[in-house]
Write a protein that holds these residues in place. Structure first.
Motif, PDB file in Angstrom:
ATOM      1  N   ARG A  16       0.810  -1.223   0.000  1.00 12.51           N
ATOM      2  CA  ARG A  16       0.000   0.000   0.000  1.00 12.51           C
ATOM      3  C   ARG A  16       0.842   1.272   0.000  1.00 12.51           C
ATOM      4  O   ARG A  16       0.296   2.369  -0.083  1.00 12.51           O
ATOM      5  CB  ARG A  16      -0.926   0.013   1.223  1.00 12.51           C
ATOM      6  N   LYS A  17       2.157   1.142   0.069  1.00 12.92           N
ATOM      7  CA  LYS A  17       3.010   2.330   0.171  1.00 12.92           C
ATOM      8  C   LYS A  17       2.861   3.259  -1.036  1.00 12.92           C
ATOM      9  O   LYS A  17       2.767   4.480  -0.883  1.00 12.92           O
ATOM     10  CB  LYS A  17       4.470   1.915   0.354  1.00 12.92           C
ATOM     11  N   ALA A  18       2.849   2.704  -2.230  1.00 14.37           N
ATOM     12  CA  ALA A  18       2.741   3.532  -3.436  1.00 14.37           C
ATOM     13  C   ALA A  18       1.413   4.291  -3.451  1.00 14.37           C
ATOM     14  O   ALA A  18       1.356   5.467  -3.823  1.00 14.37           O
ATOM     15  CB  ALA A  18       2.868   2.663  -4.683  1.00 14.37           C
ATOM     16  N   SER A  19       0.336   3.606  -3.021  1.00 18.56           N
ATOM     17  CA  SER A  19      -0.975   4.240  -2.992  1.00 18.56           C
ATOM     18  C   SER A  19      -1.006   5.372  -1.971  1.00 18.56           C
ATOM     19  O   SER A  19      -1.562   6.446  -2.231  1.00 18.56           O
ATOM     20  CB  SER A  19      -2.054   3.206  -2.667  1.00 18.56           C
ATOM     21  N   PHE A  20      -0.421   5.150  -0.783  1.00 18.65           N
ATOM     22  CA  PHE A  20      -0.357   6.207   0.233  1.00 18.65           C
ATOM     23  C   PHE A  20       0.402   7.423  -0.298  1.00 18.65           C
ATOM     24  O   PHE A  20      -0.012   8.572  -0.094  1.00 18.65           O
ATOM     25  CB  PHE A  20       0.338   5.684   1.494  1.00 18.65           C
ATOM     26  N   THR A  21       1.515   7.178  -0.971  1.00 21.34           N
ATOM     27  CA  THR A  21       2.316   8.277  -1.506  1.00 21.34           C
ATOM     28  C   THR A  21       1.515   9.088  -2.519  1.00 21.34           C
ATOM     29  O   THR A  21       1.534  10.327  -2.514  1.00 21.34           O
ATOM     30  CB  THR A  21       3.600   7.731  -2.167  1.00 21.34           C
ATOM     31  N   GLN A  22       0.785   8.379  -3.382  1.00 17.43           N
ATOM     32  CA  GLN A  22      -0.057   9.057  -4.369  1.00 17.43           C
ATOM     33  C   GLN A  22      -1.146   9.880  -3.688  1.00 17.43           C
ATOM     34  O   GLN A  22      -1.403  11.031  -4.062  1.00 17.43           O
ATOM     35  CB  GLN A  22      -0.688   8.027  -5.308  1.00 17.43           C
ATOM     36  N   GLN A  23      -1.789   9.304  -2.688  1.00 17.37           N
ATOM     37  CA  GLN A  23      -2.871  10.002  -1.989  1.00 17.37           C
ATOM     38  C   GLN A  23      -2.379  11.273  -1.308  1.00 17.37           C
ATOM     39  O   GLN A  23      -3.073  12.295  -1.302  1.00 17.37           O
ATOM     40  CB  GLN A  23      -3.501   9.053  -0.963  1.00 17.37           C
ATOM     41  N   LEU A  24      -1.190  11.220  -0.751  1.00 14.75           N
ATOM     42  CA  LEU A  24      -0.643  12.396  -0.074  1.00 14.75           C
ATOM     43  C   LEU A  24      -0.323  13.511  -1.059  1.00 14.75           C
ATOM     44  O   LEU A  24      -0.333  14.692  -0.691  1.00 14.75           O
ATOM     45  CB  LEU A  24       0.604  12.008   0.717  1.00 14.75           C
ATOM     46  N   ARG A  25      -0.058  13.155  -2.287  1.00 10.45           N
ATOM     47  CA  ARG A  25       0.198  14.173  -3.316  1.00 10.45           C
ATOM     48  C   ARG A  25      -1.096  14.784  -3.834  1.00 10.45           C
ATOM     49  O   ARG A  25      -1.116  15.907  -4.327  1.00 10.45           O
ATOM     50  CB  ARG A  25       0.999  13.560  -4.464  1.00 10.45           C
TER      51      ARG A  25
END
Length: 346
Positions: free
Chosen positions: A287-296
């Motif tokens: 889920r790390k990539a998804s979290f990074t995208q969401q924070l952007r």
């Protein structure tokens, strides 16, 4: 007035009073309500081998016959011992007319356990119980991070297993809405990993993250990332499966609260990847990539609006279960469309 705080409840359940009284166990986490009621009754009747001293009654039977409860309370056990009256579904009926005569007694030896769902403060049974000196109210809310950790530790210790840090993080994203459901998933996971000595993230994917069931985390990530196709699919599966909307709404709210805390760090000068990598417990690697995208995608102000929408969806779905799925669906679609629009502008 006796309303126990979270830290006092487990101690009370483990050491119930020796004399009579009334205990109201209530809250939105129905699994935790049932678990605590069962533990309290078991502990209160410890050493008592007369099955006739434990009386289980459905609230509907009491609401249709208001004298039934006080008759049961005043019944003297034939062979001695402690009498316990356990009332199920107490929040779904008006039991005040039946309980009021019991609370007016000068003294009684029977323990009355009322098992209910979520009840608003200041109304019904909750108002009656919280204002009486011989009655105790035990609220049951969804497990926080500490509660989930304790649950994981309890189940893995009993099974003689340890759990890796990444596996624990994955469990945090999947558990917590309902205590009974969470414990059931952990027992299933421990049985699967029995003999291995340690639970890995792969074990969780194989058991709890079963591909045949649409994961709550996947649904929430789809909304937060603006993936409307995946979100539509997840909402359809949610409706078909009859999932408890209030549980998912609460987990979605916790997710956006987590994003909000992380967004504050980013606004203070850290980049998204650093913030994601530094979370404790760590975010599950898938889920790390998804979290990074969401924070952007999400700004601090937008996250605050999102939390307001999800807070209202959680409240409504808890109060009116039939409205839960449509209200949650509308909330997640609103957030999904907002995320998609912001992502397209980047």
């Amino acid at each position: 007035m006796t309303v126990l705080k979270a830290g006092e409840i487990d101690r009370y359940v483990a050491n119930p009073p020796a004399d009579g009284g009334v205990v109201l166990i209530f809250g939105p986490d129905t699994g935790l309500v049932s678990e605590r009621a069962a533990r309290l009754v078991k502990k209160a009747s410890e050493g008592e081998d007369d099955p006739f001293n434990l009386i289980k009654i459905d609230a509907a039977d009491i609401s249709s016959d208001a004298d039934r409860l006080i008759d049961e309370v005043l019944t003297v056990p034939l062979f001695g011992g402690r009498r316990i009256v356990w009332v199920k579904d107490a929040g779904g009926k008006n039991l005040n007319p039946a309980l009021e005569p019991v609370l007016k007694l000068e003294d009684w030896q029977t323990l009355v356990v009322l098992e209910a769902g979520d009840i608003k403060k200041g109304v019904g049974l909750r108002k009656l119980v919280e204002s009486h000196k011989r009655a105790v109210a035990l609220p049951c809310y969804a497990d926080n991070d500490r509660g989930i950790d304790q649950l994981i530790d309890d189940e893995t210790r009993e099974a003689g297993l340890t759990v890796t840090r990444e596996a624990r993080s994955a469990l945090h994203s999947l558990l917590g809405g309902d205590r009974m459901a969470s414990r059931g998933e952990l027992k299933k996971l421990c049985l699967y990993a029995l003999g291995k000595g340690r639970i890995e993230s792969e074990d969780i994917e194989a058991i709890i993250g079963d591909a045949s069931a649409f994961e709550t985390s996947e649904l929430i990530d789809a909304a937060a990332s603006g993936n409307l196709g995946l979100l539509d699919h997840g909402l359809e599966r949610l409706s078909e499966a009859g999932s408890k909307a209030s549980v998912i709404a609460n987990q979605a709210l916790k997710h956006f609260q987590h994003l909000h805390r992380m967004r504050i760090d980013i606004d203070n000068g850290r980049n998204a990847q650093q913030v994601v990598d530094s979370q404790r417990p760590p975010i599950f690697f898938t889920r790390k990539a998804s979290f990074t995208q969401q924070l952007r995608i999400w700004s601090l102000k937008d996250l605050e609006r999102a939390m307001g929408i999800l807070s209202e969806a959680t409240r409504i779905s808890r109060l009116n279960d039939p409205l839960g799925v449509p209200v949650l669906s509308e909330a997640l679609l609103t957030l999904g469309r907002a995320a998609r629009a912001r992502n397209q502008r980047r």
